[in-house]
Design a protein around this motif. Structure first.
Motif, PDB file in Angstrom:
ATOM      1  N   VAL A 575       9.580  29.056  72.914  1.00 41.51           N
ATOM      2  CA  VAL A 575       9.215  30.335  73.517  1.00 41.51           C
ATOM      3  C   VAL A 575      10.353  30.821  74.404  1.00 41.51           C
ATOM      4  N   GLY A 576      10.341  32.106  74.672  1.00 39.22           N
ATOM      5  CA  GLY A 576      11.352  32.710  75.538  1.00 39.22           C
ATOM      6  C   GLY A 576      11.379  34.207  75.366  1.00 39.22           C
ATOM      7  N   PRO A 577      11.957  34.909  76.323  1.00 35.92           N
ATOM      8  CA  PRO A 577      12.016  36.373  76.241  1.00 35.92           C
ATOM      9  C   PRO A 577      12.796  36.833  75.016  1.00 35.92           C
ATOM     10  N   ALA A 578      12.422  38.002  74.499  1.00 33.94           N
ATOM     11  CA  ALA A 578      13.094  38.553  73.323  1.00 33.94           C
ATOM     12  C   ALA A 578      14.569  38.788  73.615  1.00 33.94           C
ATOM     13  N   GLY A 579      15.414  38.428  72.666  1.00 33.40           N
ATOM     14  CA  GLY A 579      16.846  38.639  72.823  1.00 33.40           C
ATOM     15  C   GLY A 579      17.539  37.602  73.668  1.00 33.40           C
ATOM     16  N   GLN A 580      16.830  36.555  74.123  1.00 32.95           N
ATOM     17  CA  GLN A 580      17.421  35.499  74.933  1.00 32.95           C
ATOM     18  C   GLN A 580      17.165  34.151  74.274  1.00 32.95           C
ATOM     19  N   PRO A 581      17.928  33.121  74.659  1.00 36.35           N
ATOM     20  CA  PRO A 581      17.670  31.785  74.108  1.00 36.35           C
ATOM     21  C   PRO A 581      16.283  31.301  74.506  1.00 36.35           C
ATOM     22  N   PRO A 582      15.712  30.354  73.751  1.00 34.79           N
ATOM     23  CA  PRO A 582      14.403  29.802  74.119  1.00 34.79           C
ATOM     24  C   PRO A 582      14.448  29.203  75.521  1.00 34.79           C
ATOM     25  N   GLN A 583      13.406  29.479  76.294  1.00 38.56           N
ATOM     26  CA  GLN A 583      13.312  28.977  77.661  1.00 38.56           C
ATOM     27  C   GLN A 583      11.849  28.750  77.997  1.00 38.56           C
ATOM     28  N   GLY A 584      11.558  27.644  78.645  1.00 38.67           N
ATOM     29  CA  GLY A 584      10.198  27.374  79.066  1.00 38.67           C
ATOM     30  C   GLY A 584       9.497  26.391  78.158  1.00 38.67           C
ATOM     31  N   GLU A 585       8.352  25.914  78.638  1.00 36.62           N
ATOM     32  CA  GLU A 585       7.618  24.864  77.947  1.00 36.62           C
ATOM     33  C   GLU A 585       6.212  25.329  77.626  1.00 36.62           C
ATOM     34  N   ALA A 586       5.755  25.073  76.409  1.00 44.07           N
ATOM     35  CA  ALA A 586       4.383  25.355  76.000  1.00 44.07           C
ATOM     36  C   ALA A 586       4.020  24.394  74.877  1.00 44.07           C
ATOM     37  N   ILE A 587       2.890  23.680  75.038  1.00 47.08           N
ATOM     38  CA  ILE A 587       2.466  22.648  74.084  1.00 47.08           C
ATOM     39  C   ILE A 587       0.996  22.866  73.760  1.00 47.08           C
ATOM     40  N   LEU A 588       0.656  22.881  72.489  1.00 46.92           N
ATOM     41  CA  LEU A 588      -0.727  23.032  72.043  1.00 46.92           C
ATOM     42  C   LEU A 588      -1.195  21.723  71.426  1.00 46.92           C
ATOM     43  N   VAL A 589      -2.326  21.213  71.924  1.00 46.15           N
ATOM     44  CA  VAL A 589      -2.915  19.975  71.418  1.00 46.15           C
ATOM     45  C   VAL A 589      -4.242  20.314  70.754  1.00 46.15           C
ATOM     46  N   THR A 596      -9.234  22.027  71.711  1.00 47.63           N
ATOM     47  CA  THR A 596      -7.897  22.594  71.882  1.00 47.63           C
ATOM     48  C   THR A 596      -7.510  22.567  73.352  1.00 47.63           C
ATOM     49  N   MET A 597      -6.252  22.266  73.604  1.00 46.35           N
ATOM     50  CA  MET A 597      -5.721  22.268  74.962  1.00 46.35           C
ATOM     51  C   MET A 597      -4.315  22.851  74.929  1.00 46.35           C
ATOM     52  N   LEU A 598      -4.035  23.783  75.840  1.00 45.06           N
ATOM     53  CA  LEU A 598      -2.706  24.358  75.985  1.00 45.06           C
ATOM     54  C   LEU A 598      -2.091  23.813  77.260  1.00 45.06           C
ATOM     55  N   ILE A 599      -0.933  23.165  77.119  1.00 44.44           N
ATOM     56  CA  ILE A 599      -0.206  22.606  78.256  1.00 44.44           C
ATOM     57  C   ILE A 599       0.984  23.508  78.554  1.00 44.44           C
ATOM     58  N   ASP A 600       0.954  24.171  79.694  1.00 52.57           N
ATOM     59  CA  ASP A 600       1.995  25.097  80.147  1.00 52.57           C
ATOM     60  C   ASP A 600       2.080  26.304  79.215  1.00 52.57           C
ATOM     61  N   GLY A 601       2.834  27.327  79.664  1.00 54.93           N
ATOM     62  CA  GLY A 601       2.844  28.577  78.915  1.00 54.93           C
ATOM     63  C   GLY A 601       4.183  29.255  78.788  1.00 54.93           C
ATOM     64  N   GLY A 602       5.267  28.599  79.218  1.00 56.72           N
ATOM     65  CA  GLY A 602       6.556  29.254  79.106  1.00 56.72           C
ATOM     66  C   GLY A 602       6.716  30.384  80.113  1.00 56.72           C
ATOM     67  N   MET A 603       7.825  31.097  80.011  1.00 52.60           N
ATOM     68  CA  MET A 603       8.137  32.144  80.984  1.00 52.60           C
ATOM     69  C   MET A 603       7.959  33.551  80.430  1.00 52.60           C
ATOM     70  N   ASP A 604       7.482  33.662  79.181  1.00 50.69           N
ATOM     71  CA  ASP A 604       7.344  34.982  78.579  1.00 50.69           C
ATOM     72  C   ASP A 604       5.998  35.063  77.869  1.00 50.69           C
ATOM     73  N   ALA A 605       5.126  35.944  78.372  1.00 49.18           N
ATOM     74  CA  ALA A 605       3.778  36.057  77.818  1.00 49.18           C
ATOM     75  C   ALA A 605       3.785  36.557  76.386  1.00 49.18           C
ATOM     76  N   ALA A 606       4.663  37.516  76.070  1.00 52.63           N
ATOM     77  CA  ALA A 606       4.689  38.077  74.721  1.00 52.63           C
ATOM     78  C   ALA A 606       5.083  37.025  73.694  1.00 52.63           C
ATOM     79  N   SER A 607       6.092  36.215  74.019  1.00 44.71           N
ATOM     80  CA  SER A 607       6.536  35.177  73.089  1.00 44.71           C
ATOM     81  C   SER A 607       5.442  34.143  72.879  1.00 44.71           C
ATOM     82  N   LEU A 608       4.770  33.734  73.966  1.00 46.38           N
ATOM     83  CA  LEU A 608       3.697  32.751  73.840  1.00 46.38           C
ATOM     84  C   LEU A 608       2.531  33.319  73.038  1.00 46.38           C
ATOM     85  N   SER A 609       2.155  34.561  73.297  1.00 45.37           N
ATOM     86  CA  SER A 609       1.043  35.172  72.571  1.00 45.37           C
ATOM     87  C   SER A 609       1.316  35.197  71.077  1.00 45.37           C
ATOM     88  N   GLN A 610       2.536  35.543  70.715  1.00 44.12           N
ATOM     89  CA  GLN A 610       2.875  35.648  69.301  1.00 44.12           C
ATOM     90  C   GLN A 610       2.765  34.294  68.602  1.00 44.12           C
TER      91      GLN A 610
END
Length: 845
Positions: A575-589, A596-610
């Motif tokens: 995950v990460g903001p559009a046009g930038q390298p991946p940044q942040g952590e998000a894990i789905l179990v 279902t469990m989501l661990i962390d969400g990264g720094m960009d809501a749009a990228s995580l939602s997608q």
């Protein structure tokens, strides 16, 4: 020439307001080029006003004087609004030095990819640190770092604010009439206020957008929000370019068609209150019946409210004014005239803000509407053979309207967007027929979701296939070779184009004035329903109802028969903001029992939602557990959006000793949504089904206080399932304090894990304490998720890949910044890694 002939030359047959509007707008445009002195214009206004009185009995001369007077008034209004004629204009304070500005947020904040744009109405300016304040007039645009539609700790509509920063010229493509801007100043809210009705409507807009996001996955939710509310959320930004290049951007902004649909819905719903009684009224009583006026009042108020809900931009205001003019004249016994309505809308809007003529949204809306009215019959006439076929009238009408709008607006589109679309007619034919249905479904989702979310989910099941179809068609059309070409014409070419177009239209109206009537009569005679010949309205309604029931039943059956596949899957998102390298952590179990469990969400809501919505079924709008391991921006920002859009069973984190603004907002959202919250420490166990558990290994209680307490108190957890142990060190992998405490308090055998996950920071060495932990754990696989890049690293174009020391090179390593999203599955005491579809076997203990 006799007197009767002379008078007929100036008999505009109800178009006097059109002539006045043209004169007013011409005065504004001419003065923008000539910049006549303020005193000269004032003398001209007085002179021609006096001449109207002198020649009042001469109709011809009086009308000419009135037209010239309106032109002078338009020029005078433009001159008054110029900042150069105001010594206290905010533009005069632009300088390279920092200053302070007091003002009020005058409009709803606009959310972009990672920023909010505020329009602030300035009142005072201080250039000496707040010791002396000077009066200031005008508006400035303020750009701040934030992605929330409504920020409880930031500036919203009506708030009084103090800004500290550098005042700069206006941003390119900014709102009309704004001549200054501030980039990322210090913002302090001093007082709340504003018009309570408008503030309520803006808040309602955000609430309804949240309801839609809870009922639909992304980007379908973002598209429906734009269609119904005209609100551009961050999740829509990846699609905006495709809609613009295919000429379908009008689907996502306010338009007169949407206002017409709303007016029809309100009128139909209120007509039942007086329809039966009206049949029993005498003719004299019908004239005194107040119920039709009640319907008109409801329609007018609904259009006004919808205009504000749509953002109250120039296009929305133009559509709102014309929509109100559609319903009022018939009630007064007058005939609606689209040219008069356009003239009145332009006249009112330019009186309030003469710079609106240079607003691209107003230009496209005004010129596009005028082009549709004038050119559609002539574009439709050659398509008469097509319109005789079943379903042909819909295709022909959409083609004609699209071509008319394209012909009228292509110079504006070419100059503004630097491109011209050739695929627009096809894209509109394939998508526009669904617009009315999507608007009605969107309103239904909003209305039901406010009271009962499951009913909104059912409506979302119906809307999702159509939304998926819409953006898929748009994305397909934009990839067609030759769909558009880059073009940047000179503005003088645009003026010449419109001059030739005006001459052509005048010739057509003179030689074929009845073509418009013939075309509309032919179209109406060819069809007896909204869809095609041979279908009654009742049949078409039954078909639509049956399709809706079929979709609901099909989705429900899919949910009931969908069983867990018996696998434990752990998906690491890139995950990460559009046009930038991946940044942040998000894990789905996902467990074998379907938890279902989501661990962390990264720094960009749009990228995580997608990426999250692509992993979950479209109908799943819930998560059993959301777990935050570290209250850093690159872990928390995405979760702030997830707990708003999904139904969450439990929220878990380790707390924060000294909460910052981001974490305070997180806890406030949890409280407002009445989510079950649990704070965990070392020794706690989190159950996720019968066979999957998470053991909390860090932090201890009480939390550690220090300069790096965010990482020092980050959660370290171990996922335990049959055949798999996974140690999630997260951001604490960069904390010597946490790693030392972990090795001192946890037995080495308990730390043994097949897989270890860490957060790595670019340009920073791996701590020796982490190397010691990895040597004790002996993992078969090391997973590295990237931390947020600093502004300097982003500016330098740094990569998110982490350079690991040779001492741990023997361990198999996967970095999400390099391989993207991947999945680990566990079943029957074996686990494997799925990278881009190719499975790599792992080892078991």
């Amino acid at each position: 020439m006799n007197l009767q002939q002379k008078e007929s030359m100036f008999d505009l047959r109800g178009y006097s307001l059109v002539a006045i509007g043209i004169a007013w707008l011409a005065g504004i445009l001419l003065n923008s080029m000539l910049l006549l002195p303020y005193l000269v214009l004032f003398v001209g206004v007085c002179l021609f006003g006096l001449l109207i009185i002198v020649f009042y009995q001469d109709r011809q001369t009086r009308f000419v004087m009135l037209i010239v007077l309106c032109a002078c008034l338009g020029a005078w209004r433009y001159s008054v609004a110029l900042p150069s004629n105001d010594p206290h204009s905010i533009q005069t304070f632009i300088s390279p030095n920092s200053l302070e500005v007091r003002g009020t947020v005058a409009d709803e904040p606009q959310v972009q990819v990672r920023t909010r744009l505020l329009v602030v109405d300035a009142s005072d300016v201080s250039q000496d640190g707040g010791n002396h304040w000077e009066e200031a007039h005008g508006q400035l645009e303020v750009q701040t770092l934030d992605t929330s539609l409504e920020d409880p700790y930031g500036a919203n509509y009506g708030d009084s604010v103090e800004l500290q920063g550098k005042l700069q010229p206006a941003l390119p493509h900014g709102p009309a009439g704004i001549f200054a801007s501030m980039l990322f100043p210090r913002v302090r809210v001093t007082e709340t206020g504003g018009n309570p009705v408008i503030a309520f409507l803006y808040h309602l807009r955000v609430t309804l957008a949240t309801v839609i996001e809870q009922a639909l996955p992304q980007p379908s939710a973002a598209l429906l929000i734009a269609v119904v509310l005209g609100l551009q959320t961050p999740d829509l930004h990846p699609l905006k370019s495709a809609f613009s290049l295919t000429g379908t951007i009008h689907l996502t902004v306010s338009s007169g068609f949407k206002v017409t649909i709303l007016a029809g819905l309100v009128a139909s719903s209120t007509r039942i209150f007086y329809r039966r009684r009206k049949a029993h009224l005498l003719p004299a009583e019908k004239h005194r019946d107040w119920r039709p006026w009640l319907t008109t009042g409801f329609v007018v108020m609904s259009i006004a409210a919808y205009t504000v809900l749509s953002g109250a931009g120039p296009a929305a205001i133009r559509a709102g004014i014309m929509g109100i003019l559609i319903v009022i004249p018939p009630r007064l016994g007058r005939v609606y005239n689209v040219y008069t309505a356009l003239a009145l809308a332009a006249l009112v809007m330019s009186c309030v803000n003469p710079f609106v003529l240079w607003d691209v949204g107003f230009q496209l809306s005004f010129v596009g509407t005028l082009g549709i009215v004038l050119l559609t019959p002539y574009c439709q006439y050659p398509l008469r053979p097509l319109m005789r076929l079943p379903f042909g009238h819909i295709v022909g009408e959409i083609m004609a309207v699209t071509l008319a709008a394209q012909i009228a607006t292509w110079p504006i589109v070419a100059i503004t967007f630097q491109q011209v679309s050739f695929i627009a007619p096809l894209a509109n034919i394939l998508t526009v027929p669904l617009l009315g249905v999507l608007i009605m479904l969107g309103m239904l989702i909003c209305a039901t979701g406010v009271f009962w979310a499951p009913l909104a989910w059912l409506c979302g099941w119906i809307a999702w296939p159509m939304l998926w179809y819409t953006y898929t068609i748009v994305l397909w059309c934009v990839q067609v070779p030759g769909a558009y070409i880059p073009l940047s014409p000179d503005p003088w070419i645009a003026w010449a184009y419109y001059l030739l177009l005006a001459l052509l239209v005048s010739m057509l109206l003179r030689h074929w004035p009845a073509l418009s009537t013939d075309a509309s009569t032919h179209a109406s005679s060819e069809t007896s329903s909204p869809l095609a010949r041979g279908f009654s309205r009742r049949t078409w309604r039954l078909v639509r109802l049956g399709a809706a029931i079929l979709i609901i039943v099909g989705t429900g059956i899919n949910i009931l028969i969908t069983q867990p596949n018996g696998l434990l899957t752990v998906t690491f998102f890139s995950v990460g903001p559009a046009g930038q390298p991946p940044q942040g952590e998000a894990i789905l179990v996902r467990t074998p029992e379907g938890k279902t469990m989501l661990i962390d969400g990264g720094m960009d809501a749009a990228s995580l939602s997608q990426v999250l919505d692509s992993q979950l079924p479209s109908w799943q709008r819930s998560l059993d557990i959301v777990l935050l391991t570290c209250p850093r921006q690159d872990h928390l920002a995405g979760l702030q959006d997830i707990v708003t859009r999904y139904t969450i069973g439990e929220v878990i984190d380790a707390g924060m000793l000294h909460p910052n603004t981001t974490y305070t907002r997180w806890r406030r959202t949890i409280s407002e949504r009445n989510l079950h919250y649990t704070q965990v420490v070392q020794g706690d166990t989190i159950s996720l089904g019968t066979t999957t558990k998470l053991q909390v290994l860090w932090p201890t209680s009480p939390l550690h206080s220090g300069s790096n307490e965010v990482r020092d108190n980050g959660l370290i957890i171990q996922l335990r399932a049959p055949g798999l142990r996974m140690l999630l060190l997260g951001a604490s992998a960069q904390s010597n304090y946490a790693l030392a405490g972990l090795t001192d308090s946890i037995d080495a055998n308990a730390l043994q894990s097949d897989i270890v996950q860490i957060v790595g920071e670019a340009d920073k060495p791996i701590p020796q304490a982490l190397i010691d932990v990895l040597q004790r754990v002996h993992p078969s696989l090391l997973i590295v998720t990237p931390a947020e890049l600093s502004p300097a690293q982003r500016k330098a174009g740094s990569s998110s890949s982490i350079l690991l020391p040779g001492t741990i090179a023997a361990t198999q390593t996967i970095q999400t910044a390099q391989v993207g999203t991947f999945e680990i599955t566990s079943h029957d005491l074996n686990w494997s890694v799925n990278l881009t579809g190719a499975e790599q076997p792992g080892s078991t203990q």
